[in-house]
Motif scaffolding. Structure first.
Motif, PDB file in Angstrom:
ATOM      1  N   CYS A 228       0.826  -1.213   0.000  1.00  5.26           N
ATOM      2  CA  CYS A 228       0.000   0.000   0.000  1.00  5.26           C
ATOM      3  C   CYS A 228       0.859   1.261   0.000  1.00  5.26           C
ATOM      4  O   CYS A 228       0.428   2.319  -0.463  1.00  5.26           O
ATOM      5  CB  CYS A 228      -0.978   0.019   1.166  1.00  5.26           C
ATOM      6  SG  CYS A 228      -0.252   0.191   2.802  1.00  5.26           S
ATOM      7  N   TYR A 229       2.117   1.133   0.464  1.00  3.47           N
ATOM      8  CA  TYR A 229       2.986   2.306   0.483  1.00  3.47           C
ATOM      9  C   TYR A 229       3.483   2.661  -0.913  1.00  3.47           C
ATOM     10  O   TYR A 229       4.058   3.739  -1.111  1.00  3.47           O
ATOM     11  CB  TYR A 229       4.149   2.100   1.450  1.00  3.47           C
ATOM     12  CG  TYR A 229       3.668   2.058   2.879  1.00  3.47           C
ATOM     13  CD1 TYR A 229       3.082   3.184   3.461  1.00  3.47           C
ATOM     14  CD2 TYR A 229       3.719   0.888   3.621  1.00  3.47           C
ATOM     15  CE1 TYR A 229       2.577   3.149   4.747  1.00  3.47           C
ATOM     16  CE2 TYR A 229       3.228   0.838   4.924  1.00  3.47           C
ATOM     17  CZ  TYR A 229       2.650   1.967   5.471  1.00  3.47           C
ATOM     18  OH  TYR A 229       2.150   1.931   6.753  1.00  3.47           O
ATOM     19  N   SER A 230       3.271   1.766  -1.879  1.00  4.73           N
ATOM     20  CA  SER A 230       3.577   2.140  -3.260  1.00  4.73           C
ATOM     21  C   SER A 230       2.704   3.322  -3.652  1.00  4.73           C
ATOM     22  O   SER A 230       3.087   4.147  -4.473  1.00  4.73           O
ATOM     23  CB  SER A 230       3.339   0.964  -4.210  1.00  4.73           C
ATOM     24  OG  SER A 230       1.980   0.566  -4.205  1.00  4.73           O
ATOM     25  N   TRP A 231       1.501   3.410  -3.034  1.00  4.35           N
ATOM     26  CA  TRP A 231       0.626   4.562  -3.270  1.00  4.35           C
ATOM     27  C   TRP A 231       1.012   5.741  -2.402  1.00  4.35           C
ATOM     28  O   TRP A 231       1.249   6.842  -2.881  1.00  4.35           O
ATOM     29  CB  TRP A 231      -0.847   4.217  -3.033  1.00  4.35           C
ATOM     30  CG  TRP A 231      -1.684   5.459  -2.987  1.00  4.35           C
ATOM     31  CD1 TRP A 231      -2.115   6.137  -1.895  1.00  4.35           C
ATOM     32  CD2 TRP A 231      -2.130   6.222  -4.118  1.00  4.35           C
ATOM     33  NE1 TRP A 231      -2.810   7.265  -2.249  1.00  4.35           N
ATOM     34  CE2 TRP A 231      -2.834   7.334  -3.609  1.00  4.35           C
ATOM     35  CE3 TRP A 231      -2.003   6.063  -5.491  1.00  4.35           C
ATOM     36  CZ2 TRP A 231      -3.406   8.294  -4.442  1.00  4.35           C
ATOM     37  CZ3 TRP A 231      -2.579   7.029  -6.319  1.00  4.35           C
ATOM     38  CH2 TRP A 231      -3.273   8.119  -5.796  1.00  4.35           C
ATOM     39  N   TRP A 232       1.076   5.547  -1.109  1.00  2.22           N
ATOM     40  CA  TRP A 232       1.328   6.667  -0.188  1.00  2.22           C
ATOM     41  C   TRP A 232       2.620   7.407  -0.532  1.00  2.22           C
ATOM     42  O   TRP A 232       2.664   8.640  -0.532  1.00  2.22           O
ATOM     43  CB  TRP A 232       1.404   6.184   1.259  1.00  2.22           C
ATOM     44  CG  TRP A 232       0.268   5.348   1.751  1.00  2.22           C
ATOM     45  CD1 TRP A 232       0.353   4.102   2.286  1.00  2.22           C
ATOM     46  CD2 TRP A 232      -1.127   5.684   1.782  1.00  2.22           C
ATOM     47  NE1 TRP A 232      -0.897   3.631   2.633  1.00  2.22           N
ATOM     48  CE2 TRP A 232      -1.818   4.580   2.341  1.00  2.22           C
ATOM     49  CE3 TRP A 232      -1.850   6.798   1.395  1.00  2.22           C
ATOM     50  CZ2 TRP A 232      -3.189   4.574   2.513  1.00  2.22           C
ATOM     51  CZ3 TRP A 232      -3.234   6.789   1.568  1.00  2.22           C
ATOM     52  CH2 TRP A 232      -3.884   5.694   2.115  1.00  2.22           C
ATOM     53  N   GLY A 247      -6.200 -14.170  -8.016  1.00  2.00           N
ATOM     54  CA  GLY A 247      -6.222 -12.726  -8.130  1.00  2.00           C
ATOM     55  C   GLY A 247      -6.139 -12.052  -6.775  1.00  2.00           C
ATOM     56  O   GLY A 247      -6.154 -12.695  -5.728  1.00  2.00           O
ATOM     57  N   GLY A 248      -6.035 -10.737  -6.775  1.00  2.48           N
ATOM     58  CA  GLY A 248      -5.884  -9.998  -5.535  1.00  2.48           C
ATOM     59  C   GLY A 248      -4.410  -9.772  -5.216  1.00  2.48           C
ATOM     60  O   GLY A 248      -3.538 -10.505  -5.677  1.00  2.48           O
ATOM     61  N   ILE A 249      -4.147  -8.744  -4.423  1.00  2.39           N
ATOM     62  CA  ILE A 249      -2.779  -8.394  -4.040  1.00  2.39           C
ATOM     63  C   ILE A 249      -2.697  -8.314  -2.516  1.00  2.39           C
ATOM     64  O   ILE A 249      -3.612  -7.826  -1.856  1.00  2.39           O
ATOM     65  CB  ILE A 249      -2.370  -7.051  -4.677  1.00  2.39           C
ATOM     66  CG1 ILE A 249      -2.385  -7.186  -6.211  1.00  2.39           C
ATOM     67  CG2 ILE A 249      -0.993  -6.608  -4.201  1.00  2.39           C
ATOM     68  CD1 ILE A 249      -2.107  -5.886  -6.947  1.00  2.39           C
ATOM     69  N   GLY A 265      -2.167  -1.463  -4.500  1.00  2.00           N
ATOM     70  CA  GLY A 265      -1.174  -2.054  -5.389  1.00  2.00           C
ATOM     71  C   GLY A 265      -1.399  -1.629  -6.835  1.00  2.00           C
ATOM     72  O   GLY A 265      -0.478  -1.216  -7.536  1.00  2.00           O
ATOM     73  N   VAL A 266      -2.650  -1.729  -7.280  1.00  2.00           N
ATOM     74  CA  VAL A 266      -2.981  -1.328  -8.648  1.00  2.00           C
ATOM     75  C   VAL A 266      -2.791   0.184  -8.817  1.00  2.00           C
ATOM     76  O   VAL A 266      -2.293   0.654  -9.849  1.00  2.00           O
ATOM     77  CB  VAL A 266      -4.429  -1.738  -9.000  1.00  2.00           C
ATOM     78  CG1 VAL A 266      -4.847  -1.141 -10.352  1.00  2.00           C
ATOM     79  CG2 VAL A 266      -4.554  -3.260  -9.037  1.00  2.00           C
ATOM     80  N   ALA A 267      -3.170   0.959  -7.785  1.00  2.00           N
ATOM     81  CA  ALA A 267      -2.982   2.413  -7.847  1.00  2.00           C
ATOM     82  C   ALA A 267      -1.497   2.747  -7.956  1.00  2.00           C
ATOM     83  O   ALA A 267      -1.105   3.671  -8.686  1.00  2.00           O
ATOM     84  CB  ALA A 267      -3.585   3.077  -6.617  1.00  2.00           C
ATOM     85  N   GLY A 276      -1.748  -0.848 -19.537  1.00  2.00           N
ATOM     86  CA  GLY A 276      -3.088  -1.388 -19.351  1.00  2.00           C
ATOM     87  C   GLY A 276      -3.823  -0.872 -18.131  1.00  2.00           C
ATOM     88  O   GLY A 276      -4.979  -1.223 -17.904  1.00  2.00           O
ATOM     89  N   VAL A 277      -3.162  -0.025 -17.327  1.00  2.00           N
ATOM     90  CA  VAL A 277      -3.798   0.530 -16.134  1.00  2.00           C
ATOM     91  C   VAL A 277      -4.053   2.017 -16.365  1.00  2.00           C
ATOM     92  O   VAL A 277      -3.162   2.761 -16.778  1.00  2.00           O
ATOM     93  CB  VAL A 277      -2.909   0.348 -14.883  1.00  2.00           C
ATOM     94  CG1 VAL A 277      -3.608   0.923 -13.647  1.00  2.00           C
ATOM     95  CG2 VAL A 277      -2.596  -1.126 -14.671  1.00  2.00           C
ATOM     96  N   LYS A 278      -5.278   2.470 -16.103  1.00  4.95           N
ATOM     97  CA  LYS A 278      -5.621   3.874 -16.296  1.00  4.95           C
ATOM     98  C   LYS A 278      -4.792   4.778 -15.376  1.00  4.95           C
ATOM     99  O   LYS A 278      -4.444   4.382 -14.263  1.00  4.95           O
ATOM    100  CB  LYS A 278      -7.102   4.106 -15.978  1.00  4.95           C
ATOM    101  CG  LYS A 278      -8.089   3.565 -16.984  1.00  4.95           C
ATOM    102  CD  LYS A 278      -9.504   3.969 -16.565  1.00  4.95           C
ATOM    103  CE  LYS A 278     -10.551   3.493 -17.557  1.00  4.95           C
ATOM    104  NZ  LYS A 278     -11.908   3.912 -17.128  1.00  4.95           N
TER     105      LYS A 278
END
Length: 305
Positions: A228-232, A247-249, A265-267, A276-278
């Motif tokens: 989640c810190y990949s986002w923060w 599936g799932g992270i 993770g996706v964010a 492929g990710v917006k």
């Protein structure tokens, strides 16, 4: 599967399967977080181009059932209103292009009533104060075009008072710097046009030092990495201009997956411009096309008046 390949369809199926589980122990234990879960899950689906798999009318109907007379939203039907869930509700409706269904003045009145004399925000009627709530209030009112309802100068001043000598920010003045709180404070300052209060070089170094030997990122010194810190961390750096089978992270390899870490993770991959990710907006934590749509509509309405 090639190394680094994102299993988008499996992640989407995982998100949809979580939504259908309402009676197992895990779902019951976290039922008070369902509004947040809806935001994490739906935003993940949208970033993966899979939002069409959900029944939008059903989601909107459920969100509205969570609203209180005060204007705020609870984490689920029958749960108390809180600023955390109110922002998630507004974000979900924005994602589904249904913000116009809200009484924006009623929601903004709830949020405005949570601002304290020193500029901080309480999370709910019980009075807990945290810079997370400052971000939630500012982000929510900005999406609703109601920033004039609060004392922005005082809100900014309070956030700045939570800045530490290491360049980071804590949940209250004097509290330890943490990547999650830094996102909230930098996000609030970005939305209010107040990033000049940030020591970009000092904070940039602190954030870059969150990367550990495995390549992952942690939230503060001497802690384990968590996806989640990949986002923060990355969203904060961008705002300050410093650039499997079911599936799932999960938070780290071999741990159980969940919607929270799947979303972040996706964010995080979106911030890294993964194919492929917006693209996602680092301040509003919504797809760029959703945010652009909200503010382009505001300008269109203003120009027609």
């Amino acid at each position: 599967m090639e190394a680094g390949e994102l299993e988008a369809e499996k992640h989407a199926r995982y998100i949809l399967s979580v939504e259908k589980r309402k009676d197992d122990l895990e779902s019951i234990v976290i039922e008070h977080l369902r509004m947040n879960g809806a935001y994490w899950g739906l935003t993940t689906l949208d970033l993966l181009h899979q939002l069409g798999a959900v029944d939008r009318n059903e989601v909107v109907s459920w969100v509205l059932k969570c609203q209180h007379e005060s204007g705020g939203f609870g984490g689920n039907v029958g749960h108390d209103a809180h600023i955390l869930y109110t922002l998630s509700a507004v974000q979900v409706l924005a994602l589904l292009d249904n913000l116009d269904i809200l009484d924006a003045d009623k929601v903004s009145s709830y949020v405005t009533g949570l601002q304290n004399e020193d500029g901080s925000f309480s999370g709910d009627e019980w009075g807990e104060i945290d810079t997370r709530f400052s971000y939630c209030a500012i982000c929510c009112l900005s999406l609703l075009h109601r920033m004039d309802k609060i004392n922005v100068a005082k809100a900014v001043s309070y956030v700045v008072s939570c800045k530490n000598l290491d360049g980071g920010f804590g949940c209250v003045p004097g509290a330890e710097s943490h990547a999650g709180q830094i996102f909230c404070c930098v996000g609030a300052l970005a939305i209010t046009g107040s990033l000049h209060h940030v020591d970009k070089d000092l904070l940039g170094w602190w954030l870059c030092e969150r990367q550990v030997k495995s390549g992952g990122l942690n939230g503060r010194p001497e802690k384990l990495p968590d996806v989640c810190y990949s986002w923060w961390v990355l969203s904060s750096l961008i705002m300050i201009d410093r650039d499997k089978e079911k599936g799932g992270i999960s938070d780290r390899p071999d741990d159980a997956v969940d919607v929270f870490h799947t979303y972040f993770g996706v964010a995080g991959l979106s911030l890294l411009e993964y194919p492929g990710v917006k693209p996602i907006d680092p301040a509003y934590a919504l797809p760029v096309e959703t945010v652009n749509g909200i503010f382009l509509e505001k300008r269109r309405v203003a120009s027609s008046q």
